[in-house]
Design an enzyme around this catalytic site. Structure first.
Site, PDB file in Angstrom:
ATOM      1  CB  CYS A 260      -0.913   0.005   1.227  1.00 26.87           C
ATOM      2  SG  CYS A 260      -1.977   1.452   1.337  1.00 26.87           S
TER       3      CYS A 260
ATOM      4  CB  CYS B 130      -2.330  -1.499   7.620  1.00 25.96           C
ATOM      5  SG  CYS B 130      -3.699  -2.109   6.600  1.00 25.96           S
TER       6      CYS B 130
ATOM      7  CB  CYS C 263      -8.335   0.320   0.721  1.00 24.33           C
ATOM      8  SG  CYS C 263      -7.990  -0.509   2.294  1.00 24.33           S
TER       9      CYS C 263
ATOM     10  CD  GLN D  71     -17.278 -11.245  12.473  1.00 22.54           C
ATOM     11  OE1 GLN D  71     -16.454 -10.362  12.233  1.00 22.54           O
ATOM     12  NE2 GLN D  71     -17.491 -11.671  13.707  1.00 22.54           N
TER      13      GLN D  71
ATOM     14  CB  CYS E 196     -14.501  -8.315  17.973  1.00 28.25           C
ATOM     15  SG  CYS E 196     -15.689  -7.337  18.915  1.00 28.25           S
TER      16      CYS E 196
ATOM     17  CD  GLU F  87     -13.633 -11.907  16.082  1.00 33.60           C
ATOM     18  OE1 GLU F  87     -14.859 -11.969  16.277  1.00 33.60           O
ATOM     19  OE2 GLU F  87     -13.056 -10.878  15.691  1.00 33.60           O
TER      20      GLU F  87
END
Length: 570
Positions: free
Chosen positions: A178, A187, A287, A375, A509, A562
């Site tokens: 990216c 990120c 993205c 999700q 989460c 998670e």
């Protein structure tokens, strides 16, 4: 070897530089700028008048909300300094007195990376004082140059200006995909191998249970390796870029009728995500972690905002969601209408909050309203639900109880676990606070030809589910818990323990609130077992044990994990 770090406010390497119209957040410091080595810095004179904070001191020094980002970071800082040192600093009223000035530059060696936030922690020494510096995108053992910009209790936040000596065993900038990485706050881990990312996420689970569960270490099983996502890029099925309102000066000129004509995209308009360490929005035109159809839809969505920006009085958050195209193979013959900003094969990009989104997970089809929760990594949902299934039905079967035949799905949302696991149970009952989500769950059951006699859903508080399943055989019932970030509440846990499902799978989460809840479940269960053993010999004093813990990566390239905890009544 020295390199200017991509997350610096000053500059970024050519390989990671944004398109020409992207501007660095802060100009590079002049060559003559003084850099202070932390160990050589004398503490500020107590007689020097400190600048007044704009914020109320009482608010600025409030205790972080439990389980919040700041609370987690505070615990990590105290652990790094040593609790005795932290307590002594508080006793001497020095825990809020930073030994470094605002905007001061420091050279530091990174002590560790915070697995919970992805930021680095370094100990800076000034005289006999120690202070932690929190900086983005730097790795253990690296020598870095930072600029302090905000103080807190026992630590300060700093911008990363330069990686003076990188850690070659961890850092590999060739992995970065990216051009905004290091500036966009989305990120944290793109420069790390995926194996290292999964190791860090496992460590997040380890530390969460160490710091928040209050479970004796001997009762916490070895944390299993983190389950990886099948896709590490191009996986995210939802994006919510945003933009800020036009400047007040422009809005005032509009009211006066002498606002300049806006042609094309004005310099002040940024459509995207927050810059690292700020609430400023930066332009994002693509993205790489988003699915292809979302990236296709981003351009027309941005163009629509640019075209109509003078009509906005306030900023807004946009929605882009990946959906199966109505009429895609395997669809029912009369799908509901939807809106799309772009198409890519069988997929469309939905931008209307009220439109219907369709996803296929394994053999099952799901529909839900675009603005509701589902999700955001479709590629990881089969591994997630398969792990939960295998936890409920392990091989070989445990000797502690019979095979489950009934499933209770608390916080069921649109029915993901209920519907994916339904083929393995005689009856399934789900509950969710959102009436809209319950309608979606009922529709999804019908879409997948699951009769109401087998799978039922109700709207209400999760704790109420146990009143509706009193006819379920307790020892043959499995309970799946998937609450929001705040976790469960004590009322739910009390009723859960009293109900006594044979198997509990807690998906979360937020592993920190999960650790708190699991600790509470074990404590209350042990107390209930002791009372039961005394009062009823037939109860045999059964209690929950924590059988296994693992992380699952729903968001590669980020610090998020998670967590899945499996409890068994024994």
């Amino acid at each position: 070897m020295s390199s200017t770090h991509p997350r610096s406010r000053s500059a970024s390497p050519a390989a990671l530089s944004p398109p020409p119209d992207k501007k660095a957040r802060i100009e590079s410091p002049p060559p003559s700028a003084e850099v202070v080595h932390a160990a050589d810095q004398p503490p500020p004179s107590s007689s020097k008048k400190q600048p007044k904070s704009r914020k109320n001191k009482k608010n600025a020094r409030r205790i972080p909300e439990p389980y919040s980002h700041d609370d987690i970071l505070a615990r990590e800082v105290s652990a790094l300094l040593g609790q005795d040192y932290a307590d002594a600093a508080k006793a001497d009223n020095l825990d809020w007195v930073p030994p470094f000035e605002q905007s001061q530059q420091l050279d530091l060696t990174v002590s560790r990376i915070s697995p919970s936030t992805g930021e680095s922690l370094s100990i800076a020494t000034s005289g006999d004082r120690q202070w932690v510096i929190v900086a983005p995108l730097s790795l253990p053992g690296e020598r870095i140059r930072v600029r302090v910009y905000r103080h807190s209790r026992l630590y300060s936040h700093a911008d990363l200006l330069e990686v003076i000596e990188p850690n070659p065993e961890w850092r590999d900038m060739s992995l970065v995909q990216c051009s905004y990485f290091g500036k966009c706050a989305g990120c944290q881990y793109q420069m790390l191998s995926y194996e290292k990312q999964l190791d860090l996420k496992r460590q997040t689970v380890v530390e969460a249970y160490k710091n928040y569960s209050k479970i004796p270490s001997e009762l916490v099983p070895t944390i299993r390796p983190t389950i990886g996502s099948p896709l590490q890029y191009g996986y995210r099925t939802k994006l919510t870029p945003h933009f800020q309102r036009p400047p007040f000066s422009f809005q005032k000129a509009q009211k006066r009728g002498d606002a300049p004509a806006v042609e094309g995209k004005p310099d002040w308009l940024k459509i995207g995500f927050h810059e690292v360490g700020t609430k400023r929005v930066m332009d994002i035109e693509e993205c790489p972690i988003a699915t292809p159809v979302i990236n296709k839809g981003l351009a027309p969505v941005r163009e629509n905002v640019i075209k109509n920006i003078t009509k906005f009085k306030n900023g807004a958050t946009l929605l882009l969601r990946d959906s199966l195209r109505p009429g895609a193979p395997g669809d029912n013959p009369a799908p509901p209408a939807t809106s799309a900003a772009a198409a890519d094969g069988e997929h469309v990009c939905v931008t209307d909050q009220k439109a219907t989104v369709r996803e296929r997970v394994g053999d099952m089809l799901f529909e839900y309203t675009a603005g509701t929760f589902f999700q955001n990594n479709n590629s990881a949902l089969v591994p997630l639900t398969s792990y939960v299934r295998d936890a409920i039905f392990p091989t070989p079967a445990p000797a502690t109880g019979p095979r489950p035949t009934h499933l209770v799905d608390a916080y069921c949302g649109s029915g993901l676990f209920s519907i994916m696991l339904a083929p393995h149970f005689e009856r399934v009952a789900g509950i969710e606070l959102s009436a809209e989500s319950i309608r979606a769950a009922q529709r999804n059951a019908a879409l997948n030809a699951l009769p109401e006699a087998k799978v039922s859903f109700m709207a209400g508080d999760a704790a109420n589910i146990f009143d509706t399943v009193q006819d379920f055989p307790r020892d043959r019932t499995a309970l799946v818990i998937d609450p929001p970030r705040k976790g469960s509440d004590e009322r739910f846990i009390d009723q859960m323990v009293a109900f006594g499902a044979g198997t509990v799978v807690y998906v979360s989460c937020n592993v920190h609130t999960q650790a708190r809840d699991v600790g509470m479940i074990l404590k209350k269960s042990e107390a209930e077992a002791a009372e039961g053993a005394d009062a009823r010999a037939e109860a045999k004093g059964r209690k929950y044990v924590l059988e296994s813990l693992t992380g699952l990566d729903l968001f590669p390239q980020t610090a998020h994990v998670e967590a899945i905890a499996v409890l068994r009544l024994v």
